[in-house]
Design a protein around this motif. Structure first.
Motif, PDB file in Angstrom:
ATOM      1  N   PHE A 156       0.838  -1.199   0.000  1.00 13.08           N
ATOM      2  CA  PHE A 156       0.000   0.000   0.000  1.00 13.08           C
ATOM      3  C   PHE A 156       0.871   1.247   0.000  1.00 13.08           C
ATOM      4  O   PHE A 156       1.914   1.305   0.665  1.00 13.08           O
ATOM      5  N   VAL A 157       0.440   2.240  -0.761  1.00  5.78           N
ATOM      6  CA  VAL A 157       1.140   3.518  -0.859  1.00  5.78           C
ATOM      7  C   VAL A 157       0.179   4.622  -0.441  1.00  5.78           C
ATOM      8  O   VAL A 157      -0.970   4.659  -0.901  1.00  5.78           O
ATOM      9  N   LYS A 158       0.645   5.493   0.429  1.00  3.51           N
ATOM     10  CA  LYS A 158      -0.197   6.607   0.860  1.00  3.51           C
ATOM     11  C   LYS A 158      -0.243   7.669  -0.224  1.00  3.51           C
ATOM     12  O   LYS A 158       0.789   8.135  -0.702  1.00  3.51           O
ATOM     13  N   SER A 159      -1.439   8.043  -0.644  1.00  2.00           N
ATOM     14  CA  SER A 159      -1.639   9.063  -1.661  1.00  2.00           C
ATOM     15  C   SER A 159      -2.711  10.013  -1.169  1.00  2.00           C
ATOM     16  O   SER A 159      -3.902   9.695  -1.192  1.00  2.00           O
ATOM     17  N   GLY A 160      -2.305  11.171  -0.675  1.00  2.00           N
ATOM     18  CA  GLY A 160      -3.245  12.095  -0.052  1.00  2.00           C
ATOM     19  C   GLY A 160      -3.828  11.473   1.200  1.00  2.00           C
ATOM     20  O   GLY A 160      -3.104  11.049   2.091  1.00  2.00           O
ATOM     21  N   LYS A 161      -5.151  11.364   1.266  1.00  2.00           N
ATOM     22  CA  LYS A 161      -5.805  10.737   2.412  1.00  2.00           C
ATOM     23  C   LYS A 161      -6.120   9.272   2.162  1.00  2.00           C
ATOM     24  O   LYS A 161      -6.727   8.611   3.004  1.00  2.00           O
ATOM     25  N   MET A 162      -5.694   8.781   1.014  1.00  2.00           N
ATOM     26  CA  MET A 162      -5.990   7.391   0.659  1.00  2.00           C
ATOM     27  C   MET A 162      -4.765   6.506   0.816  1.00  2.00           C
ATOM     28  O   MET A 162      -3.635   6.976   0.818  1.00  2.00           O
ATOM     29  N   LEU A 163      -5.006   5.194   0.933  1.00  2.00           N
ATOM     30  CA  LEU A 163      -3.965   4.185   0.841  1.00  2.00           C
ATOM     31  C   LEU A 163      -4.214   3.410  -0.450  1.00  2.00           C
ATOM     32  O   LEU A 163      -5.222   2.717  -0.580  1.00  2.00           O
ATOM     33  N   ARG A 164      -3.307   3.555  -1.410  1.00  2.00           N
ATOM     34  CA  ARG A 164      -3.457   2.903  -2.700  1.00  2.00           C
ATOM     35  C   ARG A 164      -2.838   1.513  -2.674  1.00  2.00           C
ATOM     36  O   ARG A 164      -1.707   1.337  -2.245  1.00  2.00           O
ATOM     37  N   LYS A 165      -3.575   0.517  -3.151  1.00  2.00           N
ATOM     38  CA  LYS A 165      -3.035  -0.824  -3.260  1.00  2.00           C
ATOM     39  C   LYS A 165      -2.307  -0.966  -4.594  1.00  2.00           C
ATOM     40  O   LYS A 165      -2.871  -0.698  -5.649  1.00  2.00           O
ATOM     41  N   ILE A 166      -1.033  -1.398  -4.530  1.00  2.00           N
ATOM     42  CA  ILE A 166      -0.206  -1.547  -5.716  1.00  2.00           C
ATOM     43  C   ILE A 166       0.184  -3.020  -5.870  1.00  2.00           C
ATOM     44  O   ILE A 166       0.673  -3.641  -4.925  1.00  2.00           O
ATOM     45  N   LEU A 167      -0.031  -3.567  -7.046  1.00  2.00           N
ATOM     46  CA  LEU A 167       0.386  -4.938  -7.330  1.00  2.00           C
ATOM     47  C   LEU A 167       1.846  -4.934  -7.787  1.00  2.00           C
ATOM     48  O   LEU A 167       2.212  -4.232  -8.736  1.00  2.00           O
ATOM     49  N   LEU A 168       2.687  -5.712  -7.120  1.00  2.00           N
ATOM     50  CA  LEU A 168       4.108  -5.730  -7.445  1.00  2.00           C
ATOM     51  C   LEU A 168       4.365  -6.163  -8.885  1.00  2.00           C
ATOM     52  O   LEU A 168       5.301  -5.686  -9.533  1.00  2.00           O
ATOM     53  N   ASP A 169       3.552  -7.075  -9.408  1.00  2.00           N
ATOM     54  CA  ASP A 169       3.747  -7.560 -10.773  1.00  2.00           C
ATOM     55  C   ASP A 169       3.605  -6.454 -11.810  1.00  2.00           C
ATOM     56  O   ASP A 169       4.057  -6.604 -12.950  1.00  2.00           O
ATOM     57  N   GLU A 170       2.963  -5.340 -11.429  1.00  2.00           N
ATOM     58  CA  GLU A 170       2.738  -4.247 -12.375  1.00  2.00           C
ATOM     59  C   GLU A 170       3.811  -3.165 -12.293  1.00  2.00           C
ATOM     60  O   GLU A 170       3.838  -2.250 -13.115  1.00  2.00           O
ATOM     61  N   VAL A 171       4.695  -3.261 -11.318  1.00  2.00           N
ATOM     62  CA  VAL A 171       5.728  -2.234 -11.145  1.00  2.00           C
ATOM     63  C   VAL A 171       6.895  -2.522 -12.074  1.00  2.00           C
ATOM     64  O   VAL A 171       7.483  -3.609 -12.060  1.00  2.00           O
ATOM     65  N   LEU A 172       7.248  -1.540 -12.914  1.00  2.00           N
ATOM     66  CA  LEU A 172       8.396  -1.675 -13.813  1.00  2.00           C
ATOM     67  C   LEU A 172       9.705  -1.449 -13.071  1.00  2.00           C
ATOM     68  O   LEU A 172      10.625  -2.246 -13.150  1.00  2.00           O
ATOM     69  N   TYR A 173       9.761  -0.332 -12.335  1.00  2.00           N
ATOM     70  CA  TYR A 173      10.993  -0.017 -11.614  1.00  2.00           C
ATOM     71  C   TYR A 173      10.727   1.040 -10.544  1.00  2.00           C
ATOM     72  O   TYR A 173       9.683   1.718 -10.535  1.00  2.00           O
ATOM     73  N   PHE A 174      11.676   1.139  -9.618  1.00  2.00           N
ATOM     74  CA  PHE A 174      11.692   2.190  -8.606  1.00  2.00           C
ATOM     75  C   PHE A 174      12.915   3.070  -8.866  1.00  2.00           C
ATOM     76  O   PHE A 174      14.015   2.554  -9.107  1.00  2.00           O
ATOM     77  N   GLU A 175      12.725   4.374  -8.808  1.00  2.00           N
ATOM     78  CA  GLU A 175      13.825   5.308  -9.040  1.00  2.00           C
ATOM     79  C   GLU A 175      13.980   6.238  -7.839  1.00  2.00           C
ATOM     80  O   GLU A 175      13.037   6.922  -7.439  1.00  2.00           O
TER      81      GLU A 175
END
Length: 237
Positions: free
Chosen positions: A138-157
């Motif tokens: 989960f990633v905090k975005s404003g007042k929300m917690l966004r669920k992120i699927l690892l399989d969809e992440v290309l990269y972290f910078e």
């Protein structure tokens, strides 16, 4: 238990590879890096370590000669490009004997022996606590917690105190250090640069020390190249 170790090797590339392997696959403390036997002897007079990674072929004083000068209880993992010293190495408190170039698979096997030597056995398939093992986070975005699927992440910078997370459809800024993100990731994510962690499942090609993933060209630095290529070689025909 967090084991304390040092690397003693006159080859900077070999030192860098071990440093990356230790940092990416263990919870050990790397207390120092010594590039010759005399430097190592001085370091060991001032610091207490649990074991040492020791290269055999060094100028002036070889690894075998240095081992003979150390306290007999010193635990050693020998590293060398030459197999013929293996028998002689077990005259000391040798935990393992690693032949260069050290592969990721062989290093992971060595970590098991090292942990077992100190009564800190870790199952081969056991994941460190705190890893994002369920395939999402989960990633905090404003007042929300966004669920992120690892399989969809290309990269972290990494961008100073932020990390840019890039998927195929969006980018999000996370207020974390890249090192903190790395500690929560496991395969197929691999650190390839001080500023990048990539999803090896989603890269399209590797060419001229660069990774191509999505529409991004990402450099592979010398520090992380050997570990990255060890992962790639496991999938080569």
């Amino acid at each position: 238990m967090s084991l304390r170790c040092i690397i003693i090797d006159d080859e900077p590339n070999a030192v860098n590879l071990l440093e990356v392997l230790i940092g990416q696959t263990t919870q050990w403390q790397l207390l120092g890096k010594c590039y010759n036997a005399l430097e190592a002897m001085d370091f060991l007079k001032k610091h207490t370590v649990d074991f040492i990674f020791l290269d055999i072929n060094m100028p002036h004083l070889t690894g075998m000669e240095l081992a003979g000068l150390l306290p007999k209880e010193t635990k050693i993992v020998f590293t060398t490009a030459y197999a013929e010293h293996a028998a002689d190495s077990y005259a000391f408190k040798t935990i393992d004997y690693l032949l260069k170039p050290i592969t990721l698979k062989r290093f992971l096997a060595a970590t098991q022996k090292i942990e077992e030597a100190f009564g800190n056995v870790v199952a081969v398939n056991e994941k460190p606590e705190g890893k994002a093992d369920e395939g999402y986070f989960f990633v905090k975005s404003g007042k929300m917690l966004r669920k992120i699927l690892l399989d969809e992440v290309l990269y972290f910078e990494g961008e100073k105190e932020y990390v840019r997370m890039v998927t195929g459809i969006e980018e999000l800024l996370i207020y974390r250090r890249l090192k903190d993100i790395e500690e929560q990731l496991s395969a197929p994510f691999v650190r390839v640069h001080n500023s990048y962690i990539v999803n090896t499942r989603l890269l399209s090609k590797v060419q001229d020390n660069h990774i191509y993933i999505g529409d991004k060209q990402i450099p592979v630095s010398d520090k992380f190249r050997e570990v990255f290529m060890a992962v790639i070689r496991q999938r080569m025909f």
